[in-house]
Design a protein around this motif. Structure first.
Motif, short mmCIF file in Angstrom:
data_model
loop_
_atom_site.label_atom_id
_atom_site.label_comp_id
_atom_site.label_asym_id
_atom_site.label_seq_id
_atom_site.Cartn_x
_atom_site.Cartn_y
_atom_site.Cartn_z
N VAL A 71 50.42 51.49 56.52
CA VAL A 71 50.32 52.74 55.76
C VAL A 71 50.51 53.94 56.68
O VAL A 71 51.07 54.98 56.30
CB VAL A 71 48.98 52.81 54.96
N TRP A 72 50.09 53.79 57.93
CA TRP A 72 50.26 54.85 58.93
C TRP A 72 51.73 55.23 59.06
O TRP A 72 52.10 56.42 59.05
CB TRP A 72 49.69 54.37 60.27
N GLY A 115 53.36 58.59 60.23
CA GLY A 115 52.55 58.72 61.44
C GLY A 115 53.31 58.58 62.74
O GLY A 115 52.90 59.12 63.76
N LEU A 116 54.44 57.87 62.71
CA LEU A 116 55.19 57.69 63.96
C LEU A 116 55.89 58.99 64.35
O LEU A 116 56.05 59.29 65.53
CB LEU A 116 56.21 56.55 63.82
N GLU A 156 49.69 64.08 63.01
CA GLU A 156 48.74 65.01 62.36
C GLU A 156 48.91 65.01 60.85
O GLU A 156 47.95 65.01 60.09
CB GLU A 156 48.89 66.43 62.93
N ALA A 157 50.19 65.05 60.42
CA ALA A 157 50.47 65.09 58.99
C ALA A 157 50.04 63.78 58.33
O ALA A 157 49.49 63.79 57.21
CB ALA A 157 51.95 65.35 58.75
N ALA A 158 50.25 62.66 59.01
CA ALA A 158 49.87 61.37 58.44
C ALA A 158 48.35 61.30 58.29
O ALA A 158 47.83 60.86 57.26
CB ALA A 158 50.36 60.24 59.33
N ARG A 159 47.67 61.79 59.31
CA ARG A 159 46.21 61.79 59.29
C ARG A 159 45.69 62.63 58.11
O ARG A 159 44.84 62.19 57.34
CB ARG A 159 45.73 62.40 60.63
N ALA A 160 46.28 63.82 57.98
CA ALA A 160 45.86 64.70 56.88
C ALA A 160 46.22 64.07 55.53
O ALA A 160 45.44 64.15 54.57
CB ALA A 160 46.54 66.06 57.03
N GLY A 161 47.37 63.42 55.46
CA GLY A 161 47.82 62.83 54.20
C GLY A 161 46.91 61.69 53.75
O GLY A 161 46.53 61.63 52.58
N ILE A 162 46.54 60.81 54.68
CA ILE A 162 45.68 59.68 54.31
C ILE A 162 44.29 60.18 53.94
O ILE A 162 43.70 59.74 52.96
CB ILE A 162 45.64 58.64 55.47
N ASN A 163 43.81 61.13 54.73
CA ASN A 163 42.52 61.74 54.44
C ASN A 163 42.52 62.33 53.02
O ASN A 163 41.64 62.03 52.21
CB ASN A 163 42.27 62.84 55.49
N ALA A 164 43.55 63.12 52.72
CA ALA A 164 43.62 63.78 51.41
C ALA A 164 43.72 62.75 50.29
O ALA A 164 43.08 62.89 49.24
CB ALA A 164 44.82 64.72 51.37
N MET A 187 35.63 58.77 58.29
CA MET A 187 37.02 58.92 57.83
C MET A 187 37.97 58.90 59.03
O MET A 187 38.99 58.21 59.00
CB MET A 187 37.16 60.24 57.06
N ASN A 188 37.61 59.62 60.08
CA ASN A 188 38.48 59.64 61.27
C ASN A 188 38.62 58.26 61.87
O ASN A 188 39.71 57.85 62.27
CB ASN A 188 37.91 60.59 62.33
N SER A 189 37.51 57.53 61.94
CA SER A 189 37.55 56.19 62.52
C SER A 189 38.38 55.26 61.66
O SER A 189 39.16 54.45 62.17
CB SER A 189 36.14 55.63 62.65
N LEU A 190 38.21 55.39 60.36
CA LEU A 190 38.98 54.54 59.44
C LEU A 190 40.48 54.77 59.64
O LEU A 190 41.27 53.83 59.72
CB LEU A 190 38.57 54.91 58.01
N ILE A 191 40.85 56.04 59.80
CA ILE A 191 42.27 56.35 60.00
C ILE A 191 42.71 55.87 61.39
O ILE A 191 43.82 55.36 61.54
CB ILE A 191 42.54 57.85 59.75
N ASP A 192 41.84 56.00 62.39
CA ASP A 192 42.16 55.45 63.72
C ASP A 192 42.41 53.95 63.63
O ASP A 192 43.32 53.41 64.25
CB ASP A 192 41.01 55.68 64.71
N PHE A 193 41.60 53.29 62.82
CA PHE A 193 41.77 51.84 62.64
C PHE A 193 43.12 51.54 61.98
O PHE A 193 43.84 50.63 62.40
CB PHE A 193 40.60 51.30 61.79
#
Ligand code: HEC
Length: 150
Positions: A82-83, A88-89, A93-101, A126-132
């Motif tokens: 999903v990243w 995300g590649l 930053e945009a991928a992080r914001a997108g998944i968070n949103a 949330m940050n850790s989940l996205i890091d994962f």
């Protein structure tokens, strides 16, 4: 000359075969441990946050609906990539914001569409989940599953 195998020939085949396959098994085990693990996963990038993200993933049972590397339930999209699918590649930053949103916007409540429940994550979780999810995307899964969204 005896017909078929002599006892000692049969014994040699048994012991020789057992030894051969035992050594092959030991060699393949060593190969998985010392070689494959290092080339297929990024052990340096396995930070505490990634580990915490995996705990968040497990505690909230995302796998009851989603698959990750093809494993899990087939109700919702594959998430090991999903990243990448969120760009995300190119733009982390945009991928992080997108998944968070996306996660914060659930449930969407669109008629006739499968719903994802709301999760009230702290910023840290949330940050850790996205890091994962980012870390998981870096695993060399040999393009599995073949369809990007599972
Ligand atoms: C009850 C089932 C369910 C659970 C549990 C669930 N999801 Fe989902 N999720 C969905 C569905 C269904 C969609 C797709 C919805 C849509 O397209 O409108 C989705 C979509 C997503 C997406 C967007 C995927 C994409 O390709 O755009 C992300 C990211 C996501 N979920 C993350 C998670 C995480 C992280 C968890 C655990 C904390 C989780 N989900 C738990 C059902 C679930």
């Amino acid at each position: 000359m005896a017909d078929g195998l002599t006892k000692s020939a049969a014994r040699n085949i048994f012991y020789g075969g057992s030894l051969f396959f035992f050594l092959l098994f030991a060699a393949l085990t060593a190969h998985s441990h010392w070689y494959m693990v290092n080339v297929s996963t990024d052990s340096e990038g396995l930070t505490d946050s990634v580990k915490h993200g995996k705990e968040v993933w497990e505690k909230n049972m995302c796998i009851n609906c989603h698959t990750i590397m093809g494993e899990g339930a087939y109700f919702a999209p594959e998430l090991s990539n999903v990243w990448e699918r969120y760009g995300g590649l190119e733009n982390p930053e945009a991928a992080r914001a997108g998944i968070n949103a996306w996660i914060r916007a659930q449930p969407l409540g669109i008629e006739g569409r499968r719903q994802m429940p709301a999760f009230d994550f702290s910023e840290k979780d949330m940050n850790s989940l996205i890091d994962f999810l980012e870390w998981t995307n870096s695993i060399n899964d040999q393009d599995w599953p073949p369809h990007p969204a599972g």
